[in-house]
Design a protein around this motif. Structure first.
Motif, PDB file in Angstrom:
ATOM      1  N   ASP A   7       0.829  -1.214   0.000  1.00 42.52           N
ATOM      2  CA  ASP A   7       0.000   0.000   0.000  1.00 42.52           C
ATOM      3  C   ASP A   7       0.860   1.260   0.000  1.00 42.52           C
ATOM      4  O   ASP A   7       0.614   2.187  -0.775  1.00 42.52           O
ATOM      5  CB  ASP A   7      -0.944   0.013   1.207  1.00 42.52           C
ATOM      6  N   GLU A   8       1.871   1.270   0.859  1.00 44.77           N
ATOM      7  CA  GLU A   8       2.757   2.436   0.938  1.00 44.77           C
ATOM      8  C   GLU A   8       3.541   2.618  -0.359  1.00 44.77           C
ATOM      9  O   GLU A   8       3.737   3.740  -0.829  1.00 44.77           O
ATOM     10  CB  GLU A   8       3.717   2.311   2.116  1.00 44.77           C
ATOM     11  N   VAL A  42       1.227   4.166  -2.998  1.00 46.58           N
ATOM     12  CA  VAL A  42       1.009   5.592  -2.760  1.00 46.58           C
ATOM     13  C   VAL A  42       2.230   6.397  -3.197  1.00 46.58           C
ATOM     14  O   VAL A  42       2.107   7.430  -3.866  1.00 46.58           O
ATOM     15  CB  VAL A  42       0.676   5.859  -1.266  1.00 46.58           C
ATOM     16  N   TYR A  43       3.418   5.915  -2.856  1.00 46.84           N
ATOM     17  CA  TYR A  43       4.650   6.599  -3.258  1.00 46.84           C
ATOM     18  C   TYR A  43       4.792   6.598  -4.785  1.00 46.84           C
ATOM     19  O   TYR A  43       5.116   7.614  -5.392  1.00 46.84           O
ATOM     20  CB  TYR A  43       5.860   5.935  -2.612  1.00 46.84           C
ATOM     21  N   LYS A  68       2.422   6.431  -7.016  1.00 45.47           N
ATOM     22  CA  LYS A  68       1.440   7.353  -7.598  1.00 45.47           C
ATOM     23  C   LYS A  68       1.890   8.801  -7.448  1.00 45.47           C
ATOM     24  O   LYS A  68       1.716   9.610  -8.350  1.00 45.47           O
ATOM     25  CB  LYS A  68       0.072   7.159  -6.937  1.00 45.47           C
ATOM     26  N   CYS A  69       2.490   9.125  -6.318  1.00 44.49           N
ATOM     27  CA  CYS A  69       2.996  10.480  -6.106  1.00 44.49           C
ATOM     28  C   CYS A  69       4.097  10.798  -7.111  1.00 44.49           C
ATOM     29  O   CYS A  69       4.089  11.860  -7.731  1.00 44.49           O
ATOM     30  CB  CYS A  69       3.512  10.645  -4.682  1.00 44.49           C
ATOM     31  N   CYS A 117       7.755  14.181  -2.844  1.00 42.76           N
ATOM     32  CA  CYS A 117       7.008  13.049  -2.298  1.00 42.76           C
ATOM     33  C   CYS A 117       7.636  12.564  -0.992  1.00 42.76           C
ATOM     34  O   CYS A 117       7.608  11.369  -0.675  1.00 42.76           O
ATOM     35  CB  CYS A 117       6.973  11.910  -3.320  1.00 42.76           C
ATOM     36  N   GLU A 127       5.330  10.576   1.474  1.00 41.58           N
ATOM     37  CA  GLU A 127       5.047   9.226   1.006  1.00 41.58           C
ATOM     38  C   GLU A 127       6.289   8.335   1.117  1.00 41.58           C
ATOM     39  O   GLU A 127       6.199   7.165   1.471  1.00 41.58           O
ATOM     40  CB  GLU A 127       4.547   9.259  -0.438  1.00 41.58           C
TER      41      GLU A 127
END
Length: 70
Positions: A26-27, A30-31, A33-34, A50, A53
């Protein structure tokens, strides 16, 4: 300190990386996507865009590695 010992430790860390990444999926998403959002078009990734993230991902990896070591 033996040079071969350094390589052995490095190989071990690389060997467990997929396991740690799976625990932090998950992390990592998110990173990712950033990073993707901040580098659209011809933009280059700039330092600290980022950071929040990345820190969350780094913390997750650290915690996962600690759990694995126990």
């Amino acid at each position: 300190m033996s040079g071969s010992n350094v390589w052995t430790r490095s190989r071990e860390r690389l060997r467990i990386f997929p396991e740690l990444l799976a625990q932090c999926a998950d992390e990592a998403a998110v990173y990712g996507k950033c990073v993707a959002a901040t580098t659209t078009g011809r933009q280059e990734l700039k330092k600290d865009l980022c950071v929040k993230e990345f820190e969350a991902l780094k913390t997750c990896f650290t915690n996962a590695a600690k759990k694995r070591a126990k």
